[in-house]
Design a protein around this motif. Structure first.
Motif, PDB file in Angstrom:
ATOM      1  N   SER A   1       0.715  -1.249   0.133  1.00 44.90           N
ATOM      2  CA  SER A   1       0.145  -0.067   0.099  1.00 44.90           C
ATOM      3  C   SER A   1       0.956   1.096  -0.093  1.00 44.90           C
ATOM      4  CB  SER A   1      -1.153  -0.151   1.201  1.00 44.90           C
ATOM      5  OG  SER A   1      -0.369   0.296   2.451  1.00 44.90           O
ATOM      6  N   THR A   2       2.049   1.150   0.619  1.00 49.33           N
ATOM      7  CA  THR A   2       2.984   2.302   0.527  1.00 49.33           C
ATOM      8  C   THR A   2       3.445   2.449  -0.864  1.00 49.33           C
ATOM      9  OG1 THR A   2       3.813   1.772   2.734  1.00 49.33           O
ATOM     10  CG2 THR A   2       5.107   3.117   1.650  1.00 49.33           C
ATOM     11  N   TYR A   3       3.737   1.555  -1.521  1.00 49.46           N
ATOM     12  CA  TYR A   3       4.075   1.618  -2.864  1.00 49.46           C
ATOM     13  C   TYR A   3       3.125   2.052  -3.713  1.00 49.46           C
ATOM     14  CZ  TYR A   3       5.931   0.468  -7.626  1.00 49.46           C
ATOM     15  OH  TYR A   3       6.269   0.651  -8.873  1.00 49.46           O
ATOM     16  N   ALA A   4       1.727   1.686  -3.510  1.00 46.99           N
ATOM     17  CA  ALA A   4       0.575   2.251  -4.404  1.00 46.99           C
ATOM     18  C   ALA A   4       0.383   3.602  -3.892  1.00 46.99           C
ATOM     19  CB  ALA A   4      -0.688   1.313  -3.941  1.00 46.99           C
ATOM     20  N   LEU A   5       0.581   4.090  -2.699  1.00 44.93           N
ATOM     21  CA  LEU A   5       0.421   5.652  -2.399  1.00 44.93           C
ATOM     22  C   LEU A   5       1.534   6.400  -3.250  1.00 44.93           C
ATOM     23  CD1 LEU A   5      -0.583   8.228  -0.876  1.00 44.93           C
ATOM     24  CD2 LEU A   5       0.370   7.265   0.967  1.00 44.93           C
ATOM     25  N   GLN A   6       2.740   6.006  -3.409  1.00 43.16           N
ATOM     26  CA  GLN A   6       3.653   6.644  -3.875  1.00 43.16           C
ATOM     27  C   GLN A   6       3.637   6.671  -5.273  1.00 43.16           C
ATOM     28  OE1 GLN A   6       6.984   4.186  -2.257  1.00 43.16           O
ATOM     29  NE2 GLN A   6       7.475   5.704  -0.514  1.00 43.16           N
TER      30      GLN A   6
ATOM     31  N   ILE B   1     -18.196   9.002  -0.703  1.00 44.45           N
ATOM     32  CA  ILE B   1     -17.588  10.310  -0.884  1.00 44.45           C
ATOM     33  C   ILE B   1     -17.675  10.694  -2.359  1.00 44.45           C
ATOM     34  CG2 ILE B   1     -16.227  10.187   1.103  1.00 44.45           C
ATOM     35  CD1 ILE B   1     -13.753   9.798  -0.942  1.00 44.45           C
ATOM     36  N   LYS B   2     -18.285   9.703  -3.097  1.00 46.81           N
ATOM     37  CA  LYS B   2     -18.437   9.820  -4.628  1.00 46.81           C
ATOM     38  C   LYS B   2     -16.981   9.979  -5.224  1.00 46.81           C
ATOM     39  CE  LYS B   2     -23.199  11.457  -4.200  1.00 46.81           C
ATOM     40  NZ  LYS B   2     -23.764  10.425  -3.749  1.00 46.81           N
ATOM     41  N   ALA B   3     -16.078   8.946  -4.885  1.00 49.34           N
ATOM     42  CA  ALA B   3     -14.784   9.004  -5.513  1.00 49.34           C
ATOM     43  C   ALA B   3     -14.715   9.072  -7.118  1.00 49.34           C
ATOM     44  CB  ALA B   3     -13.986   8.059  -4.634  1.00 49.34           C
ATOM     45  N   ASP B   4     -13.736   9.447  -7.643  1.00 50.84           N
ATOM     46  CA  ASP B   4     -13.632   9.367  -8.816  1.00 50.84           C
ATOM     47  C   ASP B   4     -12.704   8.461  -9.211  1.00 50.84           C
ATOM     48  OD1 ASP B   4     -14.716  11.883  -9.977  1.00 50.84           O
ATOM     49  OD2 ASP B   4     -13.416  12.902  -8.538  1.00 50.84           O
ATOM     50  N   ILE B   5     -11.722   7.925  -8.406  1.00 52.78           N
ATOM     51  CA  ILE B   5     -10.856   6.894  -8.559  1.00 52.78           C
ATOM     52  C   ILE B   5     -10.258   6.161  -7.258  1.00 52.78           C
ATOM     53  CG2 ILE B   5      -8.776   8.352  -8.737  1.00 52.78           C
ATOM     54  CD1 ILE B   5      -7.765   6.473 -11.060  1.00 52.78           C
ATOM     55  N   LEU B   6     -10.071   4.994  -7.364  1.00 53.09           N
ATOM     56  CA  LEU B   6      -9.510   4.350  -6.201  1.00 53.09           C
ATOM     57  C   LEU B   6      -8.126   3.586  -6.823  1.00 53.09           C
ATOM     58  CD1 LEU B   6      -9.563   2.647  -3.476  1.00 53.09           C
ATOM     59  CD2 LEU B   6     -11.057   0.999  -4.454  1.00 53.09           C
ATOM     60  N   VAL B   7      -7.237   3.852  -5.702  1.00 52.73           N
ATOM     61  CA  VAL B   7      -6.162   3.276  -6.075  1.00 52.73           C
ATOM     62  C   VAL B   7      -5.649   2.480  -4.897  1.00 52.73           C
ATOM     63  CG1 VAL B   7      -3.525   3.764  -6.290  1.00 52.73           C
ATOM     64  CG2 VAL B   7      -5.387   5.416  -7.399  1.00 52.73           C
ATOM     65  N   MET B   8      -5.157   1.037  -5.160  1.00 54.57           N
ATOM     66  CA  MET B   8      -4.748   0.408  -3.960  1.00 54.57           C
ATOM     67  C   MET B   8      -3.570  -0.794  -4.258  1.00 54.57           C
ATOM     68  SD  MET B   8      -8.385  -1.793  -4.023  1.00 54.57           S
ATOM     69  CE  MET B   8      -8.173  -2.412  -2.008  1.00 54.57           C
ATOM     70  N   GLY B   9      -3.078  -1.157  -3.228  1.00 54.69           N
ATOM     71  CA  GLY B   9      -1.719  -2.295  -3.630  1.00 54.69           C
ATOM     72  C   GLY B   9      -2.430  -3.625  -3.716  1.00 54.69           C
ATOM     73  N   SER B  10      -1.464  -4.322  -4.117  1.00 50.06           N
ATOM     74  CA  SER B  10      -1.789  -5.638  -4.390  1.00 50.06           C
ATOM     75  C   SER B  10      -0.899  -6.587  -3.689  1.00 50.06           C
ATOM     76  CB  SER B  10      -1.782  -6.112  -5.753  1.00 50.06           C
ATOM     77  OG  SER B  10      -1.778  -7.585  -5.922  1.00 50.06           O
TER      78      SER B  10
ATOM     79  N   CYS C   1     -16.486   3.021  -8.977  1.00 51.99           N
ATOM     80  CA  CYS C   1     -15.623   4.006  -9.593  1.00 51.99           C
ATOM     81  C   CYS C   1     -14.474   3.290 -10.055  1.00 51.99           C
ATOM     82  CB  CYS C   1     -14.848   5.038  -8.525  1.00 51.99           C
ATOM     83  SG  CYS C   1     -13.803   4.437  -7.540  1.00 51.99           S
ATOM     84  N   PRO C   2     -13.635   3.645 -11.260  1.00 50.76           N
ATOM     85  CA  PRO C   2     -12.510   3.199 -11.558  1.00 50.76           C
ATOM     86  C   PRO C   2     -11.691   2.705 -10.609  1.00 50.76           C
ATOM     87  CG  PRO C   2     -13.216   4.870 -12.999  1.00 50.76           C
ATOM     88  CD  PRO C   2     -14.020   5.156 -11.658  1.00 50.76           C
ATOM     89  N   VAL C   3     -10.818   1.462 -10.662  1.00 49.29           N
ATOM     90  CA  VAL C   3      -9.966   1.062  -9.785  1.00 49.29           C
ATOM     91  C   VAL C   3      -8.557   0.964 -10.170  1.00 49.29           C
ATOM     92  CG1 VAL C   3      -9.532  -0.836  -7.834  1.00 49.29           C
ATOM     93  CG2 VAL C   3     -11.943   0.055  -8.254  1.00 49.29           C
ATOM     94  N   ILE C   4      -7.485   1.477  -9.602  1.00 51.26           N
ATOM     95  CA  ILE C   4      -6.330   0.999 -10.213  1.00 51.26           C
ATOM     96  C   ILE C   4      -5.554   0.185  -9.015  1.00 51.26           C
ATOM     97  CG2 ILE C   4      -4.053   1.868 -10.702  1.00 51.26           C
ATOM     98  CD1 ILE C   4      -5.182   4.331 -11.884  1.00 51.26           C
ATOM     99  N   ILE C   5      -5.217  -1.232  -9.418  1.00 50.03           N
ATOM    100  CA  ILE C   5      -4.512  -1.970  -8.715  1.00 50.03           C
ATOM    101  C   ILE C   5      -2.959  -1.880  -9.054  1.00 50.03           C
ATOM    102  CG2 ILE C   5      -4.176  -4.269  -7.571  1.00 50.03           C
ATOM    103  CD1 ILE C   5      -7.128  -4.576  -8.581  1.00 50.03           C
ATOM    104  N   VAL C   6      -2.179  -1.369  -7.986  1.00 51.63           N
ATOM    105  CA  VAL C   6      -0.713  -1.403  -8.218  1.00 51.63           C
ATOM    106  C   VAL C   6       0.168  -2.406  -7.527  1.00 51.63           C
ATOM    107  CG1 VAL C   6       1.283   0.336  -8.058  1.00 51.63           C
ATOM    108  CG2 VAL C   6      -1.050   1.247  -8.003  1.00 51.63           C
ATOM    109  N   LYS C   7       0.631  -3.100  -8.306  1.00 48.79           N
ATOM    110  CA  LYS C   7       1.338  -4.396  -8.028  1.00 48.79           C
ATOM    111  C   LYS C   7       2.866  -3.928  -7.684  1.00 48.79           C
ATOM    112  CE  LYS C   7       2.506  -9.032  -8.653  1.00 48.79           C
ATOM    113  NZ  LYS C   7       2.280 -10.323  -9.723  1.00 48.79           N
ATOM    114  N   ARG C   8       3.361  -4.007  -6.573  1.00 41.73           N
ATOM    115  CA  ARG C   8       4.880  -3.584  -6.358  1.00 41.73           C
ATOM    116  C   ARG C   8       5.748  -4.701  -7.184  1.00 41.73           C
ATOM    117  NH1 ARG C   8       7.592  -5.323  -1.319  1.00 41.73           N
ATOM    118  NH2 ARG C   8       9.664  -4.161  -1.250  1.00 41.73           N
ATOM    119  N   PRO C   9       6.832  -3.998  -7.820  1.00 41.08           N
ATOM    120  CA  PRO C   9       7.777  -4.763  -8.286  1.00 41.08           C
ATOM    121  C   PRO C   9       8.520  -5.650  -7.583  1.00 41.08           C
ATOM    122  CG  PRO C   9       8.154  -2.323  -8.951  1.00 41.08           C
ATOM    123  CD  PRO C   9       7.053  -2.504  -7.690  1.00 41.08           C
ATOM    124  N   ALA C  10       8.730  -6.826  -8.078  1.00 35.75           N
ATOM    125  CA  ALA C  10       9.586  -7.947  -7.289  1.00 35.75           C
ATOM    126  C   ALA C  10      11.188  -7.294  -7.164  1.00 35.75           C
ATOM    127  CB  ALA C  10       9.751  -9.165  -8.048  1.00 35.75           C
TER     128      ALA C  10
END
Length: 192
Positions: free
Chosen positions: A22-27, A149-158, A182-191
Motif C-alpha cells: 500500500s505504501t508503494y501504491a500511494l507513492q 464520498i463519490k470518489a473519482d478513482i480508487l488506488v490500492m496495492g496488491s 468508480c474506476p480502480v487501479i491496482i498497483v502491483k509492487r515490483p519484485a
C-alpha cells in the motif's frame, strides 16, 4: 455540471495499511496521478487516505473462562451465561481490560499507518489530503467509503496472492475491483 466537477478537482481514494504494497501504491499514485494533474488543471485534487481497522474476531463464547464477573461483548455489557449457552450475539467475550488493550492497539496501529501515509504526501502541496479510518472488513469499508464520498478513482496495492491463497482468504483488491463504484487501479509492487 462538468464545470463544477472540474473546479472541485478529483477525489482520489487510496487504500492504505501497514504493508509495503500500500505504501508503494500511494507513492505510485502521487507520482503518476497527482503529479500529472499539476499541469493539466487548476483545480486541486483531494486525496482520501482510507484505513480499515479490523473488527474484533467472532467466535463462540464457549471457552468457560468466566467465574461470574461482568464481561463485555465488543463494548456492550452482558451477563455471562454459566451453562455455556451461546449469547444471542455470537462473539468473543473479553474482560474490560483485554477489550481496552485490543482497542488501544488497533487505534495505535491506525495512527501509525496514517502518520506514515501523511508523511509520504507531505511534499505534494498541489493535493488536499484527508484521512478516513473505518472499522470493519477492509473490502466493505473501502467500497462504502468510495461510494459515500463519490470518489473519482480508487488506488490500492496488491499483495500478489496466488490463486489458492486468494481462494481461501480472498483478495481485498479483487473484491474492490468488482464492487467499487468508480474506476480502480491496482498497483502491483515490483519484485525486489
Amino acid at each position: 455540471m462538468a464545470d463544477v466537477a472540474e473546479s472541485e478537482g478529483r477525489k482520489i481514494v487510496v487504500a492504505v495499511d501497514d504493508g509495503e504494497e500500500s505504501t508503494y501504491a500511494l507513492q505510485w499514485c502521487l507520482r503518476n496521478i497527482v503529479s500529472s494533474s499539476e499541469t493539466s488543471s487548476c483545480a486541486r485534487d483531494t486525496l482520501v487516505l482510507v484505513y480499515a481497522r479490523p473488527s474484533p474476531p467472532l467466535f463462540s463464547a464457549m471457552d468457560g473462562t468466566d467465574n461470574g464477573r461482568e464481561h463485555h461483548l465488543f463494548g456492550t455489557e452482558i451477563d455471562f451465561v454459566l451453562d455455556f449457552q451461546v449469547p444471542t450475539k455470537t462473539g468473543v467475550l473479553f474482560s474490560e481490560e483485554i477489550t481496552a488493550s485490543l482497542d488501544k492497539y488497533s487505534r495505535d496501529l491506525a495512527d501509525s499507518v496514517m502518520e506514515k501515509a501523511q508523511k509520504i504526501c507531505k511534499n505534494h502541496s498541489n493535493v488536499k489530503v484527508e484521512v478516513k479510518v473505518t472499522i470493519g472488513d477492509a473490502r466493505d469499508a473501502i467500497c462504502m467509503t468510495v461510494d459515500r464520498i463519490k470518489a473519482d478513482i480508487l488506488v490500492m496495492g496488491s499483495h500478489g496472492y496466488g490463486f489458492i491463497k486468494r481462494a481461501f482468504i480472498g483478495s481485498v483488491s479483487d473484491y474492490c475491483s468488482k464492487n467499487a463504484k468508480c474506476p480502480v487501479i491496482i498497483v502491483k509492487r515490483p519484485a525486489v
